[in-house]
Scaffold this motif. Sequence first.
Motif, PDB file in Angstrom:
ATOM      1  N   GLU A 231       0.794  -1.381   0.092  1.00 24.25           N
ATOM      2  CA  GLU A 231       0.499   0.461  -0.032  1.00 24.25           C
ATOM      3  C   GLU A 231       0.319   1.011  -0.315  1.00 24.25           C
ATOM      4  OE1 GLU A 231      -3.964  -1.409   2.973  1.00 24.25           O
ATOM      5  OE2 GLU A 231      -2.091  -0.662   3.668  1.00 24.25           O
ATOM      6  N   SER A 232       2.073   0.923   1.037  1.00 22.66           N
ATOM      7  CA  SER A 232       2.726   2.155   0.982  1.00 22.66           C
ATOM      8  C   SER A 232       3.286   2.924  -0.037  1.00 22.66           C
ATOM      9  CB  SER A 232       4.083   2.242   1.822  1.00 22.66           C
ATOM     10  OG  SER A 232       4.596   2.905   2.282  1.00 22.66           O
ATOM     11  N   ALA A 233       3.728   1.927  -0.843  1.00 21.48           N
ATOM     12  CA  ALA A 233       4.804   2.054  -2.332  1.00 21.48           C
ATOM     13  C   ALA A 233       3.748   2.738  -3.191  1.00 21.48           C
ATOM     14  CB  ALA A 233       4.951   0.848  -3.033  1.00 21.48           C
ATOM     15  N   ILE A 234       2.413   2.129  -3.295  1.00 25.17           N
ATOM     16  CA  ILE A 234       0.800   2.415  -4.866  1.00 25.17           C
ATOM     17  C   ILE A 234       1.152   3.567  -3.770  1.00 25.17           C
ATOM     18  CG2 ILE A 234      -1.170   2.465  -5.281  1.00 25.17           C
ATOM     19  CD1 ILE A 234      -0.865  -0.384  -4.500  1.00 25.17           C
ATOM     20  N   ILE A 235       1.035   4.584  -3.051  1.00 24.49           N
ATOM     21  CA  ILE A 235       0.188   5.969  -2.474  1.00 24.49           C
ATOM     22  C   ILE A 235       1.876   6.408  -2.726  1.00 24.49           C
ATOM     23  CG2 ILE A 235      -0.282   6.896  -0.181  1.00 24.49           C
ATOM     24  CD1 ILE A 235      -1.159   5.059   1.314  1.00 24.49           C
ATOM     25  N   ARG A 236       3.182   6.725  -2.140  1.00 21.00           N
ATOM     26  CA  ARG A 236       4.032   7.480  -2.784  1.00 21.00           C
ATOM     27  C   ARG A 236       4.332   7.140  -4.178  1.00 21.00           C
ATOM     28  NH1 ARG A 236       8.492   3.315  -2.194  1.00 21.00           N
ATOM     29  NH2 ARG A 236       7.829   3.193  -4.455  1.00 21.00           N
ATOM     30  N   ASP A 237       3.084   6.290  -5.068  1.00 17.01           N
ATOM     31  CA  ASP A 237       3.628   6.168  -6.803  1.00 17.01           C
ATOM     32  C   ASP A 237       2.470   7.382  -6.681  1.00 17.01           C
ATOM     33  OD1 ASP A 237       5.786   4.709  -7.312  1.00 17.01           O
ATOM     34  OD2 ASP A 237       4.370   3.405  -7.862  1.00 17.01           O
ATOM     35  N   CYS A 238       1.456   7.777  -6.240  1.00 13.85           N
ATOM     36  CA  CYS A 238       0.227   8.175  -5.776  1.00 13.85           C
ATOM     37  C   CYS A 238       1.133  10.383  -5.157  1.00 13.85           C
ATOM     38  CB  CYS A 238      -0.579   8.714  -4.873  1.00 13.85           C
ATOM     39  SG  CYS A 238      -2.191   9.496  -5.649  1.00 13.85           S
TER      40      CYS A 238
ATOM     41  N   ALA B  63      -1.897  17.236 -19.511  1.00 12.58           N
ATOM     42  CA  ALA B  63      -1.000  16.252 -18.272  1.00 12.58           C
ATOM     43  C   ALA B  63      -1.206  15.838 -16.772  1.00 12.58           C
ATOM     44  CB  ALA B  63       0.198  16.511 -18.565  1.00 12.58           C
ATOM     45  N   VAL B  64      -2.320  17.189 -16.886  1.00 11.23           N
ATOM     46  CA  VAL B  64      -2.030  17.259 -15.527  1.00 11.23           C
ATOM     47  C   VAL B  64      -3.006  15.952 -15.232  1.00 11.23           C
ATOM     48  CG1 VAL B  64      -3.073  18.528 -13.470  1.00 11.23           C
ATOM     49  CG2 VAL B  64      -1.379  19.415 -14.980  1.00 11.23           C
ATOM     50  N   ILE B  65      -4.906  16.455 -16.089  1.00 12.38           N
ATOM     51  CA  ILE B  65      -4.718  15.431 -15.346  1.00 12.38           C
ATOM     52  C   ILE B  65      -4.643  13.689 -16.280  1.00 12.38           C
ATOM     53  CG2 ILE B  65      -7.263  14.338 -16.890  1.00 12.38           C
ATOM     54  CD1 ILE B  65      -7.661  17.464 -17.628  1.00 12.38           C
ATOM     55  N   THR B  66      -3.967  13.450 -16.825  1.00 12.05           N
ATOM     56  CA  THR B  66      -3.231  12.369 -16.798  1.00 12.05           C
ATOM     57  C   THR B  66      -1.755  11.510 -15.895  1.00 12.05           C
ATOM     58  OG1 THR B  66      -2.598  13.137 -19.461  1.00 12.05           O
ATOM     59  CG2 THR B  66      -1.884  10.597 -18.306  1.00 12.05           C
ATOM     60  N   ASP B  67      -1.580  12.335 -15.449  1.00 13.22           N
ATOM     61  CA  ASP B  67      -0.744  12.251 -14.221  1.00 13.22           C
ATOM     62  C   ASP B  67      -1.833  12.313 -12.105  1.00 13.22           C
ATOM     63  OD1 ASP B  67       1.443  12.266 -14.576  1.00 13.22           O
ATOM     64  OD2 ASP B  67       1.770  14.655 -14.736  1.00 13.22           O
ATOM     65  N   VAL B  68      -2.737  12.564 -12.715  1.00 10.72           N
ATOM     66  CA  VAL B  68      -4.452  12.541 -11.568  1.00 10.72           C
ATOM     67  C   VAL B  68      -4.722  10.852 -12.096  1.00 10.72           C
ATOM     68  CG1 VAL B  68      -6.260  13.490  -9.942  1.00 10.72           C
ATOM     69  CG2 VAL B  68      -4.860  15.209 -10.528  1.00 10.72           C
ATOM     70  N   ASP B  69      -4.721  11.182 -13.634  1.00 10.73           N
ATOM     71  CA  ASP B  69      -5.574   9.556 -13.964  1.00 10.73           C
ATOM     72  C   ASP B  69      -4.487   8.052 -13.149  1.00 10.73           C
ATOM     73  OD1 ASP B  69      -7.565  10.597 -14.469  1.00 10.73           O
ATOM     74  OD2 ASP B  69      -7.567  10.463 -16.238  1.00 10.73           O
ATOM     75  N   SER B  70      -3.060   8.721 -13.180  1.00  9.43           N
ATOM     76  CA  SER B  70      -2.205   7.685 -12.706  1.00  9.43           C
ATOM     77  C   SER B  70      -2.245   7.356 -11.163  1.00  9.43           C
ATOM     78  CB  SER B  70      -0.908   7.753 -13.325  1.00  9.43           C
ATOM     79  OG  SER B  70       0.040   7.615 -12.830  1.00  9.43           O
ATOM     80  N   CYS B  71      -2.585   8.545 -10.950  1.00  6.75           N
ATOM     81  CA  CYS B  71      -2.500   8.228  -8.845  1.00  6.75           C
ATOM     82  C   CYS B  71      -4.153   7.024  -9.246  1.00  6.75           C
ATOM     83  CB  CYS B  71      -2.388   9.282  -8.468  1.00  6.75           C
ATOM     84  SG  CYS B  71      -3.220   9.190  -7.259  1.00  6.75           S
ATOM     85  N   MET B  72      -4.980   7.658  -9.665  1.00  4.07           N
ATOM     86  CA  MET B  72      -5.645   6.736  -9.027  1.00  4.07           C
ATOM     87  C   MET B  72      -5.601   5.348 -10.118  1.00  4.07           C
ATOM     88  SD  MET B  72      -8.746   8.762  -8.044  1.00  4.07           S
ATOM     89  CE  MET B  72     -10.569   9.212  -9.360  1.00  4.07           C
ATOM     90  N   ASP B  73      -5.927   4.799 -10.924  1.00  2.00           N
ATOM     91  CA  ASP B  73      -5.203   3.854 -11.691  1.00  2.00           C
ATOM     92  C   ASP B  73      -4.682   2.113 -10.795  1.00  2.00           C
ATOM     93  OD1 ASP B  73      -6.915   4.398 -13.758  1.00  2.00           O
ATOM     94  OD2 ASP B  73      -4.144   4.432 -15.237  1.00  2.00           O
ATOM     95  N   GLY B  74      -3.508   3.444  -9.788  1.00  2.00           N
ATOM     96  CA  GLY B  74      -2.451   2.903  -9.353  1.00  2.00           C
ATOM     97  C   GLY B  74      -3.683   2.422  -7.582  1.00  2.00           C
ATOM     98  N   PHE B  75      -4.731   2.611  -7.826  1.00  2.00           N
ATOM     99  CA  PHE B  75      -5.947   2.195  -7.047  1.00  2.00           C
ATOM    100  C   PHE B  75      -6.775   1.706  -6.969  1.00  2.00           C
ATOM    101  CE2 PHE B  75      -3.811   5.946  -4.924  1.00  2.00           C
ATOM    102  CZ  PHE B  75      -3.663   5.198  -2.983  1.00  2.00           C
TER     103      PHE B  75
ATOM    104  N   ILE C 287      -8.410   8.508  -0.459  1.00  2.00           N
ATOM    105  CA  ILE C 287      -7.900   8.765  -1.423  1.00  2.00           C
ATOM    106  C   ILE C 287      -8.503   8.535  -3.158  1.00  2.00           C
ATOM    107  CG2 ILE C 287      -5.338   8.079  -2.683  1.00  2.00           C
ATOM    108  CD1 ILE C 287      -4.117   7.098  -0.331  1.00  2.00           C
ATOM    109  N   ARG C 288      -8.879   8.317  -3.641  1.00  2.00           N
ATOM    110  CA  ARG C 288      -9.882   9.150  -4.733  1.00  2.00           C
ATOM    111  C   ARG C 288     -10.503   9.311  -4.884  1.00  2.00           C
ATOM    112  NH1 ARG C 288      -9.039   3.522  -8.427  1.00  2.00           N
ATOM    113  NH2 ARG C 288     -10.816   4.481  -9.597  1.00  2.00           N
ATOM    114  N   ASN C 289     -11.482  10.238  -3.430  1.00  2.00           N
ATOM    115  CA  ASN C 289     -12.612  11.059  -3.248  1.00  2.00           C
ATOM    116  C   ASN C 289     -11.498  12.497  -3.042  1.00  2.00           C
ATOM    117  OD1 ASN C 289     -14.606   9.625  -3.113  1.00  2.00           O
ATOM    118  ND2 ASN C 289     -14.747   9.564  -0.751  1.00  2.00           N
ATOM    119  N   VAL C 290      -9.932  12.312  -2.039  1.00  2.00           N
ATOM    120  CA  VAL C 290      -9.780  13.451  -3.161  1.00  2.00           C
ATOM    121  C   VAL C 290      -9.318  14.140  -3.350  1.00  2.00           C
ATOM    122  CG1 VAL C 290      -9.060  14.344   0.196  1.00  2.00           C
ATOM    123  CG2 VAL C 290      -7.241  12.723  -1.101  1.00  2.00           C
ATOM    124  N   VAL C 291      -8.524  12.749  -4.179  1.00  2.00           N
ATOM    125  CA  VAL C 291      -7.398  13.188  -5.607  1.00  2.00           C
ATOM    126  C   VAL C 291      -8.922  13.488  -6.888  1.00  2.00           C
ATOM    127  CG1 VAL C 291      -5.986  11.633  -7.541  1.00  2.00           C
ATOM    128  CG2 VAL C 291      -5.327  11.629  -5.199  1.00  2.00           C
TER     129      VAL C 291
END
Length: 193
Positions: free
Chosen positions: A100-107, A146-158, A171-175
């Motif tokens: 979990e910690s690794a996924i959150i760090r990527d986000c 690119a901002v939207i792509t990055d934020v989506d990529s955080c969401m994808d991690g979850f 996390i998904r709610n705040v992101v």
Amino acid sequence: MMKIVFLFIVLLLLPAKNESAASTYNKTVSSNYTNFIKTKCNATTYPYPCLKTLIPYASSVKANATRMCTAALNVAIQGARNATLTVKGIRKQKGISTAESAIIRDCIDDLKDAVYELRQTVGAMGHLGDADRDFQWDNAKTYASAVITDVDSCMDGFSGQKVDAAVKKTIRNVVYYVTQLASNALSLINHLY
Ligand SMILES: *[C@@H]1O[C@H](CO)[C@@H](O)[C@H](O)[C@H]1NC(C)=O
Ligand SMILES: *[C@@H]1O[C@H](CO)[C@@H](O)[C@H](O)[C@H]1NC(C)=O
Ligand SMILES: *[C@@H]1O[C@H](CO)[C@@H](O)[C@H](O)[C@H]1NC(C)=O
Ligand SMILES: *[C@@H]1O[C@H](CO)[C@@H](O)[C@H](O)[C@H]1NC(C)=O
């Protein structure tokens, strides 16, 4: 009871009666500024967050579409920073597994990239008055996408099963809120000319 209500209404109306022409004019201007924000927000993807975050900027935007874009970008930067803090806090919570910690760090890295790109977008917006306006405008749109792509990529991690459902939901709610703010800023930029 009726008398009290009547008196209350009279008290409410009294100052309006003495209002000067200048103050009426100022009110019209200020309601025009607010209407400008309302109309522009209505055409964005997420009108409610747009209104909620940008109505407070009505008097500084002064019905200027470029300034409204910049305000929307600054709000998105704030939102991304807030999300980063929340997500960092969650990572420090007890019971967070290594996976979990690794996924959150990527986000968190994705959110940092998003803040960087939002700043680049603000920079490009500041050059729209230059001779190479179309180039700067394209730049702004590219960075904002690119901002939207990055934020989506955080969401994808979850999206998998590795993260606890409650953590994932928070996390998904705040992101998702950052996605909304960034999409709105992009849509305002797209409609600039
Ligand atoms: C407010 O907006 C209306 C309609 O767009 C316009 O006719 C009027 O001049 C504006 N008033 C002021 C004080 O800016
Ligand atoms: C918002 O948009 C809808 C449809 O797109 C339209 O019917 C409505 O009048 C708009 N409202 C404002 C305040 O512009
Ligand atoms: C809108 O604001 C920008 C940035 O402050 C300024 O460069 C531009 O001249 C303004 N546009 C109008 C139409 O006032
Ligand atoms: C960010 O957090 C601050 C402090 O809690 C708050 O005042 C502000 O409204 C938040 N901004 C956004 C866009 O979420």
